[in-house]
Design an enzyme around this catalytic site. Structure first.
Site, PDB file in Angstrom:
ATOM      1  N   THR B 140      15.493  34.294  -7.333  1.00 54.67           N
ATOM      2  CA  THR B 140      16.833  33.739  -7.622  1.00 54.67           C
ATOM      3  C   THR B 140      17.036  33.737  -9.137  1.00 54.67           C
ATOM      4  OG1 THR B 140      15.994  31.477  -7.613  1.00 54.67           O
ATOM      5  CG2 THR B 140      16.900  32.311  -5.544  1.00 54.67           C
ATOM      6  N   THR B 178       6.728  23.625  -4.680  1.00 52.60           N
ATOM      7  CA  THR B 178       6.346  24.758  -5.484  1.00 52.60           C
ATOM      8  C   THR B 178       7.404  25.828  -5.493  1.00 52.60           C
ATOM      9  OG1 THR B 178       5.300  25.596  -3.534  1.00 52.60           O
ATOM     10  CG2 THR B 178       3.898  24.470  -5.082  1.00 52.60           C
ATOM     11  N   GLU B 263      12.474  28.163 -15.864  1.00 55.59           N
ATOM     12  CA  GLU B 263      13.823  28.348 -16.425  1.00 55.59           C
ATOM     13  C   GLU B 263      13.848  27.999 -17.908  1.00 55.59           C
ATOM     14  OE1 GLU B 263      15.809  25.936 -13.651  1.00 55.59           O
ATOM     15  OE2 GLU B 263      16.310  27.598 -12.311  1.00 55.59           O
ATOM     16  N   ASN B 384      20.655  25.565 -16.004  1.00 59.07           N
ATOM     17  CA  ASN B 384      20.869  24.561 -14.956  1.00 59.07           C
ATOM     18  C   ASN B 384      22.204  23.842 -15.064  1.00 59.07           C
ATOM     19  OD1 ASN B 384      18.405  24.645 -13.300  1.00 59.07           O
ATOM     20  ND2 ASN B 384      17.466  24.358 -15.307  1.00 59.07           N
ATOM     21  N   SER B 389      27.635  29.188 -11.523  1.00 58.11           N
ATOM     22  CA  SER B 389      28.842  29.887 -11.995  1.00 58.11           C
ATOM     23  C   SER B 389      28.524  31.345 -12.310  1.00 58.11           C
ATOM     24  CB  SER B 389      29.370  29.193 -13.232  1.00 58.11           C
ATOM     25  OG  SER B 389      28.329  29.073 -14.183  1.00 58.11           O
TER      26      SER B 389
END
Lengths: 389, 389
Positions: B140, B178, B263, B384, B389
Site C-alpha cells: 500500500t 505487524t 512511513e 498520514n 487523498s
C-alpha cells in the site's frame, strides 16, 4: 483578580536563555496552607524531590525555565538547597519554606551561579503587580502565557479568589505528566481537605490532557492558600463544594490552554468515551484514540478516517463489539453501529473546525471518561526535531 | 530460491488502485500443513476471521491491496466467501482451503465485483515465476517490495527453502500488529510444531518492531509447508532447530525491511534494553522508548537528547534507579550512571547514521528485550495526514 496576600516577580537571570524572563518567584506574605501533586516518572527531577518533602509548609515558589535540573547528578540536591537558601535569606524565611520548580533541558547542570546572583533583584521586584511577569518567566516552547482566575461564589462573606498560571506544551500526558502549575487562593482551607481537593481536581483536568503521550521528570502542581480574604478554614460542606467547583474551573481552563498551545497544534479535539464497561476501560479507550499518531495526523489532515479511530479503540484494551460503536463529531452523527453514517464530506467539514468534540459510544456499559488532545503537525516534528538548537 | 510446490501470480484488479497490481494469489500444488498468527485488535477484519477458522487446511492465499474489508458490515463475511469461492472453483479446491488477506482503507466496502472478475486471469497467470508480482501486489504505502529467503542448513537430505514476502509500513506495532506476512517452505513439519515455531518466531521478530504504535485490524502472518522437497515431517530434534533458526532469519529480515520502509522513516534504531528486573520490564522499557514521539522526533533531528530517553524509561513501568542507567550508541559509551559521558558531539555524530543500536542497561537485574523502531519525520505526518487523498 489576584488573591490577597501574595506578591510575585520575575527577572532575566540569563541561566540558559538570554535576554528573556527566566526566573520567577511567588511569595505568600500571609500563609495558611499548601499542597501539591507531582510527576510519577521514576526519573524525578531534584526540585520535585525537594518540593515533595516540603510542600505542606511551602510559602514561596521559585521557578526557573530553560534547565530542568533533572538527571544532573548527586550535586542536584545541593543546588536546590543553595537556590532555596538564597531566596529564604532575603525573605527572612527558612530554606524549607521555599518550593522549587524547574523546566527545560534534562541533564544540563543548573546554572546555580547565575540563579543566585539574580535572586536579590528578584526579591526586590516582588509586588502584587508581578504576576504577569511570573506567568511569562515559566515558559519554554510555549507560545503564550497561560493564566486563569475565578471568584469563588460563596453564599456569604467577603469575596475570595483563585488564580493560576501554568506552563505546558510538549511532554504533556496523563498521570500527572502535565507541566508546571501554580495556584493561589486567599481563602483558608483545612490542609488535609486542600490536598484531597487538589488531587481530585487535577485528576479530572491536568491528567486528562495529552500532547504527545510523554511524561516529564519535572511536572508539579502547587496550591498555596493565604487566608488573607477569609481566615476561617474551609472544612467541608457547601463552602468546600464552592471552592472545589471554582478550582476545577481554573485547572480546566489552564489544561485547555496547555493543549491549545501544544507544540505545533493546529486542532484541539476532546475525546469523550461513553458506554464502556467500566470507567477504567473508558479512559483506556479515550487515551488510545487521543495518543494514536495515525489518528492525530488524520486530525491534522482533516481526514475523516474513522477506521483509524476504530483500530485505536480495538487495541485499547477496552471490551466492546465493533458493530455497536457510535461516533459523533460535535452534533454530527458520523458512525452508527460501527459503520459510516451520512456523508463523509460532512465529517471532513466538521473536522476543519479548530476545536471539536468526538463522542464515542461503545454501547457496552455505564463507563465514561474523556481526554483532551491535539493534532500532530509538521511543526510538531520541526519543534521537537530541533528543540535544543 | 522459491520453495518447491508453489505457484503465484498477481493482476491489476482495479478494485481501488488504478493500473497497478493489487490482487495476488499463492497456491500450494503440493500441501502438507499451514499455520498462522493474527491481529489481537478487537476490531478484526472479515478476512482475518475467515482465515483464522480455516488456517490449518489453507493451501492457497488470496490477497488484495487498497481495501481492508474491515468494518464493512454484516455483508463482509459473505464477500469473503464469494472471493474464496471464485478462486476455489478455478483451482478445483473448496472455499475452505482458500486463505484471505486484505490491506488498505478500513470501512470501505470491498469491490467484490472487480475482484471476482479478475480471478480467472489471476489463476491463469499462476506460475513458479509469479512471486515477484505477488510481492508487489500486496503493497500500500510501502515504497519497496519486501522478500527474504533461506536455504535450511540440514545435516543431510535434499536442499529445502523458506521464502517470505511481507507488507508493512504504517500501523506497525507490537502484539501481532505487524502487517501481512506470507511464508512458504518445501519441507514438511508436524502441524502442531509448525504452529508453535511460527508463533515463537513471530513473537521475537514481527512483534518487536514499531513504526507508529498503532495496531491494524488486518494483520496476518501465514506459513504454508508443501513438503515437496522433504515429505517426512519434521517432528523435533536438530531438524526442528535448523528449521526454526532459518525461519527466524527470514522473519527477522522481513521485519527489519518493514521498519526500514516505515512511513517517512529516515533512521532505523534498535532499542536493546538490558539489566531490567524482568524480561517483561525490559520490553516495557524498550517499547516506551521505541514509541515515544519525543524520542522519535529527536532521532529525526539527530538530537542527542538523552533526557527524553530517560524520561521515557522513567514512565515505562520498569523499575530502576535513574543514576544506574548506562546507554551506548553502537560502541559509543554515551550515558554512564544516568549522566552524560564523553562529548555530546560524538553522540550527535553517531545518530547521523542511517541505522544504529541504542543499548540501554538499567543495571537492575537479568531481564532483557529489544524493539526495532524508526524516526518521526515530516513525511510521516505528510503521508498520514493525507493517506487517502
Amino acid at each position: 483578580m489576584i488573591p490577597k496576600g501574595f506578591r510575585a516577580a520575575a527577572v532575566e537571570a540569563q541561566m540558559r536563555y538570554k535576554n528573556r524572563l527566566d526566573l520567577g518567584l511567588v511569595v505568600a506574605d500571609e500563609f495558611q496552607a499548601a499542597a501539591g501533586v507531582f510527576t510519577q516518572n521514576v526519573c524525578q527531577a531534584a526540585p520535585v524531590t525537594w518540593s515533595k518533602n516540603r510542600i505542606a509548609g511551602g510559602r514561596a515558589i521559585l521557578v526557573n525555565a530553560g534547565q530542568a535540573n533533572a538527571q544532573t547528578g548527586r550535586g542536584a540536591g545541593g543546588r536546590c538547597l543553595q537556590s532555596a537558601k538564597a531566596v529564604a535569606d532575603r525573605l527572612g524565611l527558612s530554606a524549607d519554606q521555599i518550593l522549587l520548580a524547574s523546566t527545560g533541558i534534562i541533564g544540563q547542570a543548573l546554572n546555580i551561579e547565575a540563579l543566585v546572583e539574580a535572586v536579590p533583584a528578584l526579591v526586590k521586584k516582588l509586588s502584587p503587580e508581578g504576576f504577569g511577569d511570573f506567568a511569562q518567566a515559566i515558559l519554554t516552547t510555549d507560545t503564550v502565557p497561560k493564566t486563569a482566575e475565578m471568584a469563588i461564589p460563596f453564599e456569604s462573606g467577603p469575596e475570595a479568589w483563585i488564580w493560576g498560571a501554568a506552563k505546558g506544551s510538549g511532554m504533556i500526558a496523563p498521570n500527572m505528566a502535565t507541566m508546571l502549575g501554580f495556584i493561589l487562593t486567599d481563602v483558608a482551607v483545612d490542609p488535609k481537605l486542600l490536598r484531597s481537593i487538589l488531587s481530585q481536581t487535577a485528576e479530572n483536568t491536568f491528567n486528562r490532557i495529552t500532547v504527545d503521550g510523554d511524561t516529564s521528570t519535572n511536572d508539579s502542581l502547587f496550591i498555596i492558600a493565604s487566608g488573607a480574604a477569609r481566615s476561617q478554614p474551609i472544612a467541608g460542606g457547601p463552602e468546600a463544594d464552592a471552592f472545589k467547583k471554582s478550582l476545577h474551573k481554573v485547572l480546566d481552563s489552564l489544561s485547555r490552554q496547555i493543549v491549545r498551545d501544544g507544540e505545533g497544534a493546529t486542532r484541539i479535539v476532546e475525546i469523550k468515551v461513553q458506554g464502556a464497561r467500566t470507567k477504567e476501560e473508558a479512559l483506556l479507550a479515550a487515551r488510545a484514540v487521543a495518543q494514536s499518531p495515525l489518528v492525530k495526523t488524520a486530525f491534522f489532515g482533516c481526514d475523516a478516517n474513522w477506521g483509524r479511530i476504530l483500530a485505536a479503540l480495538g487495541r485499547s484494551g477496552a471490551d466492546f463489539e465493533p458493530y455497536r460503536v457510535d461516533i459523533d463529531i460535535d452534533d454530527l452523527a458520523w458512525i452508527r453501529h460501527g459503520l459510516i453514517f451520512g456523508r463523509e464530506m460532512d465529517a471532513a467539514a466538521a473536522m476543519k473546525k479548530r476545536e471539536y468534540c468526538l463522542t464515542i459510544n461503545l454501547n457496552n456499559g455505564p463507563g465514561q471518561d474523556r481526554m483532551l488532545t491535539c493534532d500532530f503537525s509538521y511543526d510538531y516534528v520541526k519543534i521537537n526535531g530541533s528543540y535544543r538548537s
